[in-house]
Write an enzyme that holds these catalytic residues in place. Structure first.
Site, short mmCIF file in Angstrom:
data_model
loop_
_atom_site.label_atom_id
_atom_site.label_comp_id
_atom_site.label_asym_id
_atom_site.label_seq_id
_atom_site.Cartn_x
_atom_site.Cartn_y
_atom_site.Cartn_z
N HIS A 1 -11.37 -5.22 10.74
CA HIS A 1 -11.66 -5.28 9.03
C HIS A 1 -13.38 -4.44 9.29
O HIS A 1 -14.03 -4.92 8.76
CB HIS A 1 -11.96 -7.00 8.89
CG HIS A 1 -10.75 -7.12 8.79
ND1 HIS A 1 -9.47 -8.00 9.36
CD2 HIS A 1 -10.04 -7.54 7.16
CE1 HIS A 1 -8.49 -8.21 8.58
NE2 HIS A 1 -8.87 -8.12 7.38
N GLU B 1 1.13 -0.85 0.08
CA GLU B 1 0.31 0.21 0.11
C GLU B 1 1.19 1.70 0.13
O GLU B 1 0.72 2.10 -0.93
CB GLU B 1 -0.89 -0.18 1.55
CG GLU B 1 -2.14 -1.08 1.02
CD GLU B 1 -1.40 -2.81 1.70
OE1 GLU B 1 -0.07 -2.49 2.09
OE2 GLU B 1 -2.59 -2.93 1.79
#
Ligand SMILES: Cc1ncc(C[n+]2csc(CCOP(=O)(O)OP(=O)(O)O)c2C)c(N)n1
Ligand SMILES: [Mg+2]
Lengths: 342, 328
Positions: free
Chosen positions: A136, A67
């Site tokens: 998450h 990322e």
């Protein structure tokens, strides 16, 4: 209002996002997409479905799980004439790459005295409710909205999703596009049906920084974003049974924040409930209540907030469902408002 | 460093237990999720990453570890947890979100913590490595024995944390071993599409540490190579990077349609399933009989069934317990 009524075409947020990106890509060769599993798979949350087939691997780029590198790369490409749309699969993963986001993407324009612009979109999934655990399931609205230099938008329905995405891609500034998993229209995440709405075929923009009144009312203002809007609408229906007329404001953008629309509504109703699935403290709810308090809008009762408790998100459904905002909690917040008025 | 017969049977037993466990979880996970697959439903909601096929990576390493050694695993943690001796009943209860779970239901399947055997894991790719390095540092600073092992997928080798942790561990000569479970896939993206080197173990040379490539999904090879690495770590000779070419027999997570897999791949992987292969080895080397095998399987099945029953029979926590344990 168009003269000829367009045939109804209900889309999910996922499809609306993909449609907007595709339309912009057809018009503008500098638009391209990067992210994990956004290629042939079409994105874990479906929002790039079909793009790989139409545009190919050159413009629809599956990335390594890197990322920092690919979001940093988006900053570099954006400063050099491209318009990247990048995906951070879950907003929770910002931890591994935030420098590229808030120290580079968000600040380069300012540092360059406005000479270098960074026209990119970072789309990222938010929210919980399906027991995916505390790495998450977060929303983290405030984490992004707090830091200057990036616009932050988050649709509650497919119409806004398409229009906000189009506006975000065309905007010369970096835009964080947050989409809530429960509204995405992916069956495996459960689906909020109210988020699946008519989406015109043509291109259009929903302006960044403009809230909308989703439901008009006179007794209380309920302000929310993404899932919070849907809780607000359900609560408004219940309140109607009690003879209470609730107005629901969908912020759509956190940055810029449309304080004017909020203030107008609160001036009318004199009562305020702010709903947010992000953490309670130091968040969006506080910002909105402060914005109202600052200008001294006369209130019939102290404002209330319905937000996520200040705890990491628990896995087990009994705890998670208990902790999440809900229509019921909004209705209870209204009861509290009435109590304080007596 | 070859395993003894006893060690081989221990590895086999743990592989079978782990596989039975995953098969049981797979079945229960689907309860409440048909005909419409909704992740939120059923006794086990949320994401579920099964480890079927990756058992050799767990047993070949953990055979050398004792309870005091540290293991930090990944989002795909069950096989490693079992081999490390995590309390299976309480782990299962955690996966079911029950009060008797290891974390009282707060963690779930990607957040298994059993401090009694120094096991933990995390759902963020690559983040096991710094934590394992730090645990190794702690042992070194405290003058305590013990090594740390970090597990990671091959996809994690492209994450910044991988490179930072390798360098840190090498420059401080920490007693840590990094184990890459290379199953050739990071969700739908093939390793060769995302990774500039053929073998991630080659990257070890950039950090002046040994890099060991294990080409087969074979518990005995893993045992041998991991044994050497762990001995090096115990002797204060520093870290090692191990890469194991393993197989992901299932989807990335439950519900994965796996359309990205080339035709025939799953069938091929099933043919080279490490469990039947290991059984064959045992019978060839140690005259392992069908009868012994049945007994071992029965025991494994009982262990799994007992854990599932414990989890099913346990109560859910009170919702308000969500507010506890943020701080101690
Ligand atoms: C920092 C970060 N980025 C992305 C993800 C989403 N994600 C979860 S598992 C996965 C693939 C991991 O591949 P690999 O490391 O090879 O492990 P495997 O799943 O194959 O066991 C991805 C991208 C994540 N959890 N964390
Ligand atoms: Mg992998």
């Amino acid at each position: 209002m168009t003269q000829v009524k367009e045939k109804e075409r209900k889309l999910t947020i996922a499809r609306a996002m993909a449609e907007s990106i595709a339309m912009e890509m057809r018009e503008d060769e500098t638009v391209f997409v990067m992210g994990e599993d956004i290629g042939e798979l079409g994105g874990v949350f479906g929002n790039t479905r079909g793009l790989y087939t139409e545009f190919g691997a050159e413009r629809i780029k599956d990335t390594p799980i890197s990322e920092t590198a690919f979001i940093g790369a988006a900053v570099g490409a954006a400063s050099d004439g491209m318009k990247p749309v990048v995906e951070l699969m879950f907003v929770d993963f910002f931890g591994v790459c935030f420098d590229a986001i808030y120290n580079m993407m968000a600040k380069n324009t300012y540092f360059s005295g406005g000479e270098v612009n960074v026209p990119m979109v970072l789309m990222t999934s938010t929210g919980g409710g399906y027991s995916d655990g505390g790495q998450h399931s977060q929303c983290l609205h405030a984490t992004f909205a707090h830091l200057p230099g990036m616009k932050v938008v988050a649709p509650s329905n497919a119409y806004d999703a398409k229009g906000l995405m189009t506006a975000a891609i065309r905007d010369p500034n970096p835009v964080i596009f947050m989409f809530h998993k429960s509204l995405q229209g992916m069956g495996w995440l459960g689906t909020e049906k109210e988020a699946i709405v008519h989406v015109p075929e043509g291109t259009y923009e929903v302006p960044l920084g403009k809230a909308t009144i989703t439901r008009e009312g006179t007794d209380v203002t309920i302000v929310g974003i993404t899932s919070g809007v849907h809780h607000g609408l359900k609560a408004a229906k219940e309140l109607e049974q009690q003879g209470v007329s609730a107005e629901v404001v969908d912020l759509r953008s956190l940055v810029p924040l449309d304080r004017e629309t909020i203030l107008e509504s609160v001036k009318k109703t004199g009562r305020l409930i702010v709903v947010d699935e992000d953490y309670h403290s130091y968040g969006m709810t506080a910002e909105i209540i402060a914005s109202v308090a600052e200008v001294g809008v006369p209130m019939k009762a102290p404002p209330q907030r319905v937000a996520y408790p200040d705890i990491p998100i628990p896995f087990t459904p009994v705890m998670e469902q208990w902790a999440l905002p809900s229509a019921e909690k909004i209705v209870n917040a209204f009861s509290k408002i009435k109590e304080t008025e007596q | 460093m070859t395993p003894t017969q006893e060690q081989e049977i221990w590895m086999y037993q743990n592989m079978v237990t782990s596989r039975f466990f995953e098969e049981a979880i797979e079945k229960i996970y689907m309860e409440g999720k048909t005909p419409a697959f909704n992740m939120a439903k059923g006794p086990i909601p949320g994401e579920m990453h099964l480890s079927n096929g990756q058992e050799p990576c767990a047993v070949g390493v953990c055979a050398h570890l004792n309870k005091d050694d540290i293991v930090v695993s990944t989002h795909r943690p069950h096989h490693v947890a079992i081999a490390k001796g995590v309390d299976l009943k309480r782990m299962t209860a955690e996966i079911f979100g029950k009060k008797s779970g290891l974390s009282g239901g707060r963690g779930g399947h990607m957040h298994i913590f059993d401090p009694n055997v120094n096991f933990s894991c995390s759902g963020i790719i690559g983040e096991s490595m710094g934590v394992a390095a730090g645990a190794a540092l702690s042992r070194k600073m405290q003058g305590k024995p013990g090594v740390a092992v970090a597990y990671l997928g091959e996809g994690a080798a492209n994450q910044g944390a991988f490179h930072e942790a390798l360098n840190l561990a090498a420059v401080w000569k920490l007693p840590v071993v990094f184990v890459i479970e290379d199953n050739a896939w990071g969700i739908s993206v093939a390793k060769k599409a995302s990774t500039a080197v053929k073998h991630n173990s080659d990257r070890a040379s950039a950090y002046s540490m040994p890099g060991v490539h294990i080409p087969d999904n074979d518990p005995v090879q893993v045992f041998e190579k991991a044994g050497e690495a762990i001995e090096r770590a115990r002797n204060g000779e520093g870290p090692t990077l191990i890469e194991i070419e393993t197989s992901r027999l299932a989807g990335h997570f439950m519900g994965d349609a796996e359309a990205y897999r080339p035709a025939g791949e799953k069938e091929h992987l099933a043919e080279i399933d490490p469990i039947p292969a290991f059984k064959k080895r045992l019978s060839e080397r140690y005259q392992w009989t069908e009868r012994e095998d049945q007994a071992l399987r029965e025991q494994a099945r009982e262990t799994v069934n007992a854990a599932i029953k414990y989890a099913r029979d346990s109560d859910y926590p009170a919702p308000e317990e969500a507010l506890d344990k943020v701080f101690v």
